[in-house]
Write a protein that holds these residues in place. Structure first.
Motif, mmCIF file in Angstrom:
data_model
loop_
_atom_site.group_PDB
_atom_site.id
_atom_site.type_symbol
_atom_site.label_atom_id
_atom_site.label_comp_id
_atom_site.label_asym_id
_atom_site.label_seq_id
_atom_site.Cartn_x
_atom_site.Cartn_y
_atom_site.Cartn_z
ATOM 1 N N ARG A 13 0.822 -1.216 0.000
ATOM 2 C CA ARG A 13 0.000 0.000 0.000
ATOM 3 C C ARG A 13 0.858 1.269 0.000
ATOM 4 N NH1 ARG A 13 -1.685 4.268 0.166
ATOM 5 N NH2 ARG A 13 -3.734 5.070 0.726
ATOM 6 N N ASN A 14 2.004 1.223 0.667
ATOM 7 C CA ASN A 14 2.865 2.396 0.745
ATOM 8 C C ASN A 14 3.846 2.525 -0.411
ATOM 9 O OD1 ASN A 14 1.832 3.703 2.986
ATOM 10 N ND2 ASN A 14 3.144 2.593 4.427
ATOM 11 N N HIS A 15 3.892 1.531 -1.276
ATOM 12 C CA HIS A 15 4.784 1.616 -2.438
ATOM 13 C C HIS A 15 4.347 2.813 -3.297
ATOM 14 C CE1 HIS A 15 6.686 0.616 -6.245
ATOM 15 N NE2 HIS A 15 7.520 -0.139 -5.534
ATOM 16 N N PRO A 16 5.283 3.628 -3.756
ATOM 17 C CA PRO A 16 4.909 4.830 -4.528
ATOM 18 C C PRO A 16 4.013 4.562 -5.738
ATOM 19 C CG PRO A 16 7.237 4.885 -3.968
ATOM 20 C CD PRO A 16 6.721 3.539 -3.544
ATOM 21 N N GLU A 17 4.216 3.444 -6.419
ATOM 22 C CA GLU A 17 3.393 3.144 -7.597
ATOM 23 C C GLU A 17 1.973 2.722 -7.243
ATOM 24 O OE1 GLU A 17 3.825 3.628 -10.986
ATOM 25 O OE2 GLU A 17 5.423 4.834 -10.109
ATOM 26 N N ILE A 18 1.742 2.300 -6.023
ATOM 27 C CA ILE A 18 0.389 1.986 -5.554
ATOM 28 C C ILE A 18 -0.230 3.246 -4.963
ATOM 29 C CG2 ILE A 18 -0.977 0.596 -3.928
ATOM 30 C CD1 ILE A 18 0.376 -1.151 -6.055
ATOM 31 N N ARG A 19 0.520 3.888 -4.086
ATOM 32 C CA ARG A 19 0.028 5.032 -3.325
ATOM 33 C C ARG A 19 -0.437 6.179 -4.213
ATOM 34 N NH1 ARG A 19 4.530 6.201 0.014
ATOM 35 N NH2 ARG A 19 4.974 8.023 -1.236
ATOM 36 N N ARG A 20 0.213 6.413 -5.337
ATOM 37 C CA ARG A 20 -0.120 7.565 -6.186
ATOM 38 C C ARG A 20 -1.515 7.482 -6.803
ATOM 39 N NH1 ARG A 20 3.413 7.081 -11.712
ATOM 40 N NH2 ARG A 20 1.522 7.636 -12.790
ATOM 41 N N ILE A 28 1.110 5.544 4.834
ATOM 42 C CA ILE A 28 0.326 5.053 5.958
ATOM 43 C C ILE A 28 1.281 4.543 7.045
ATOM 44 C CG2 ILE A 28 -1.423 3.351 6.674
ATOM 45 C CD1 ILE A 28 -2.515 5.370 4.636
ATOM 46 N N THR A 29 1.042 4.937 8.293
ATOM 47 C CA THR A 29 1.878 4.465 9.395
ATOM 48 C C THR A 29 1.407 3.073 9.829
ATOM 49 O OG1 THR A 29 0.467 5.339 11.146
ATOM 50 C CG2 THR A 29 2.144 6.839 10.228
ATOM 51 N N PRO A 30 2.290 2.310 10.459
ATOM 52 C CA PRO A 30 1.856 1.004 10.978
ATOM 53 C C PRO A 30 0.667 1.124 11.940
ATOM 54 C CG PRO A 30 4.241 1.105 10.939
ATOM 55 C CD PRO A 30 3.745 2.493 10.600
ATOM 56 N N ALA A 31 0.651 2.140 12.782
ATOM 57 C CA ALA A 31 -0.463 2.317 13.728
ATOM 58 C C ALA A 31 -1.767 2.612 12.991
ATOM 59 C CB ALA A 31 -0.150 3.430 14.720
ATOM 60 N N GLU A 32 -1.697 3.434 11.963
ATOM 61 C CA GLU A 32 -2.872 3.748 11.145
ATOM 62 C C GLU A 32 -3.400 2.480 10.466
ATOM 63 O OE1 GLU A 32 -3.564 7.345 7.918
ATOM 64 O OE2 GLU A 32 -1.519 6.889 8.564
ATOM 65 N N HIS A 33 -2.486 1.707 9.922
ATOM 66 C CA HIS A 33 -2.831 0.471 9.224
ATOM 67 C C HIS A 33 -3.464 -0.537 10.187
ATOM 68 C CE1 HIS A 33 -2.510 -2.311 5.886
ATOM 69 N NE2 HIS A 33 -1.774 -3.148 6.576
ATOM 70 N N GLN A 34 -2.866 -0.684 11.349
ATOM 71 C CA GLN A 34 -3.389 -1.585 12.381
ATOM 72 C C GLN A 34 -4.795 -1.144 12.797
ATOM 73 O OE1 GLN A 34 -1.753 -4.327 13.821
ATOM 74 N NE2 GLN A 34 -3.615 -4.766 14.969
ATOM 75 N N GLY A 35 -4.999 0.160 12.979
ATOM 76 C CA GLY A 35 -6.312 0.687 13.359
ATOM 77 C C GLY A 35 -7.364 0.383 12.315
ATOM 78 N N TRP A 36 -7.016 0.571 11.050
ATOM 79 C CA TRP A 36 -7.941 0.260 9.948
ATOM 80 C C TRP A 36 -8.327 -1.214 9.988
ATOM 81 C CZ3 TRP A 36 -6.151 -3.155 6.118
ATOM 82 C CH2 TRP A 36 -7.058 -3.422 5.096
ATOM 83 N N PHE A 37 -7.321 -2.081 10.147
ATOM 84 C CA PHE A 37 -7.574 -3.512 10.163
ATOM 85 C C PHE A 37 -8.467 -3.892 11.344
ATOM 86 C CE2 PHE A 37 -6.202 -7.946 11.105
ATOM 87 C CZ PHE A 37 -6.645 -8.528 9.931
ATOM 88 N N GLU A 38 -8.183 -3.358 12.514
ATOM 89 C CA GLU A 38 -8.974 -3.672 13.707
ATOM 90 C C GLU A 38 -10.417 -3.192 13.571
ATOM 91 O OE1 GLU A 38 -7.987 -5.685 16.043
ATOM 92 O OE2 GLU A 38 -5.908 -5.769 15.341
ATOM 93 N N ARG A 39 -10.641 -2.081 12.880
ATOM 94 C CA ARG A 39 -12.019 -1.605 12.644
ATOM 95 C C ARG A 39 -12.758 -2.498 11.646
ATOM 96 N NH1 ARG A 39 -9.152 3.039 12.674
ATOM 97 N NH2 ARG A 39 -9.197 3.275 10.408
ATOM 98 N N CYS A 40 -12.042 -3.056 10.692
ATOM 99 C CA CYS A 40 -12.669 -3.915 9.669
ATOM 100 C C CYS A 40 -13.009 -5.306 10.201
ATOM 101 C CB CYS A 40 -11.749 -4.062 8.461
ATOM 102 S SG CYS A 40 -11.585 -2.567 7.472
ATOM 103 N N LEU A 41 -12.150 -5.839 11.062
ATOM 104 C CA LEU A 41 -12.301 -7.227 11.517
ATOM 105 C C LEU A 41 -13.692 -7.598 12.021
ATOM 106 C CD1 LEU A 41 -9.053 -8.379 13.340
ATOM 107 C CD2 LEU A 41 -10.057 -9.275 11.247
ATOM 108 N N PRO A 42 -14.307 -6.825 12.920
ATOM 109 C CA PRO A 42 -15.609 -7.247 13.454
ATOM 110 C C PRO A 42 -16.785 -6.959 12.521
ATOM 111 C CG PRO A 42 -14.927 -5.223 14.520
ATOM 112 C CD PRO A 42 -13.783 -5.652 13.627
#
Length: 160
Positions: A13-20, A28-42
């Protein structure tokens, strides 16, 4: 997708060719990514999938059933180092899963107007262009059009 996939998906997701080509183009920070995942899981309406070929992860797909009646938005990206043709394989596998396993009626997709690869990708998979949202996305420096696509289950089933 499981917790063990988080680091790999974040790297893609953070690769420049994807992100653009994303609406959110900052790294995206690891904490941001973890938060997104935790919100999606349930959320039973969120389906996060890793696309694999021969047990090698090559891409990410998400389906978000935001509407009633089996209508979902999808998002996807292929690993930056995935072999040529992996995108089409990912698209076919993901749509088969959506229409046969998830029993969805319609998949909606969007692409920023400058992302010609995504626009062609949707058309190759049988999506119909349904709308152009003019100057819909501001990326911090300019406004961009968004191209909206839709694919119905019966259209997918009629594909050869």
């Amino acid at each position: 997708m499981t917790h063990t996939d988080l680091a790999l998906v974040l790297a893609w997701r953070n690769h420049p060719e994807i992100r653009r080509y994303m609406y959110t183009q900052h790294e995206i920070t690891p904490a941001e990514h973890q938060g997104w995942f935790e919100r999606c899981l349930p959320d039973p309406r969120k389906h996060l999938l890793i696309f694999e070929v021969n047990q090698q992860p090559l891409g990410f797909v998400s389906f978000s059933e935001a509407k009633v009646g089996g209508i979902a938005d999808w998002g996807f990206y292929v690993a930056p180092d995935a072999p040529r043709g992996s995108g089409q394989q990912l698209g076919h596998a993901a749509l088969c899963h959506a229409f046969t396993e998830l029993k969805l009626h319609k998949i909606n997709g969007e692409a920023l107007a400058y992302n010609q690869r995504s626009i062609q990708f949707h058309k190759k998979l049988g999506f119909q262009e349904e709308a152009v949202l003019r100057d819909q996305h501001f990326d911090g420096s300019q406004y961009n059009h968004i191209i909206c696509f839709g694919l119905l289950c019966n259209e997918w089933q009629s594909k050869p």
